[in-house]
Design an enzyme around this catalytic site. Structure first.
Site, short mmCIF file in Angstrom:
data_model
loop_
_atom_site.label_atom_id
_atom_site.label_comp_id
_atom_site.label_asym_id
_atom_site.label_seq_id
_atom_site.Cartn_x
_atom_site.Cartn_y
_atom_site.Cartn_z
N ILE A 125 -3.13 9.63 0.78
CA ILE A 125 -3.95 9.64 2.00
C ILE A 125 -5.02 8.56 1.81
O ILE A 125 -6.09 8.80 1.26
CB ILE A 125 -4.54 11.03 2.28
CG1 ILE A 125 -3.38 12.01 2.50
CG2 ILE A 125 -5.46 10.99 3.50
CD1 ILE A 125 -3.78 13.42 2.85
N HIS A 126 -4.69 7.36 2.26
CA HIS A 126 -5.56 6.20 2.13
C HIS A 126 -6.39 6.04 3.40
O HIS A 126 -6.45 6.95 4.23
CB HIS A 126 -4.73 4.94 1.81
CG HIS A 126 -3.61 4.71 2.78
ND1 HIS A 126 -3.76 3.99 3.94
CD2 HIS A 126 -2.31 5.14 2.77
CE1 HIS A 126 -2.62 3.97 4.60
NE2 HIS A 126 -1.72 4.66 3.91
N ALA A 127 -7.04 4.92 3.58
CA ALA A 127 -8.03 4.73 4.65
C ALA A 127 -7.51 5.00 6.05
O ALA A 127 -8.16 5.70 6.83
CB ALA A 127 -8.62 3.33 4.57
N PRO A 145 -4.76 6.80 7.34
CA PRO A 145 -4.53 8.20 7.69
C PRO A 145 -5.77 9.07 7.54
O PRO A 145 -5.97 10.01 8.31
CB PRO A 145 -3.42 8.65 6.74
CG PRO A 145 -3.35 7.64 5.67
CD PRO A 145 -3.90 6.37 6.24
N ALA A 146 -6.64 8.72 6.60
CA ALA A 146 -7.88 9.49 6.46
C ALA A 146 -8.72 9.35 7.73
O ALA A 146 -9.28 10.34 8.22
CB ALA A 146 -8.67 9.01 5.24
#
Length: 88
Positions: free
Chosen positions: A14-16, A18-19
């Site tokens: 969960i990178h930038a 999708p966060a």
């Protein structure tokens, strides 16, 4: 209170991007929404908090939702996590 455990399945974690989508989905709800791992917890309405969890593929976390609109918030977030292929 509604809770469910998830496992991150996205190879990138969960990178930038999708966060930020999770935070955008969570923010309009009045309920308190939190993501917890064994070591850390974060308010799902805070991009810095979510990024600070460093959720990688295989990481397990629990989604906690409590408040007046918890049913709607929980359903929206659980659906987003699975439909985006982030977690199961």
């Amino acid at each position: 209170m509604k809770t469910q455990q998830f496992t991150v399945i996205d190879p990138l974690g969960i990178h930038a991007r999708p966060a930020s989508q999770l935070v955008a989905k969570a923010t309009p709800f009045a309920s308190a929404i939190e993501v917890r791992t064994e070591e850390k917890a974060a308010n799902l309405k805070s991009i810095l908090g979510v990024m600070g969890l460093a959720l990688k593929q295989g990481s397990q976390f629990t989604l906690y939702v409590e408040g007046e609109d918890e049913d709607q918030a929980f359903e929206a977030l659980a659906t987003l996590l699975t439909e985006m292929g982030l977690a199961q």
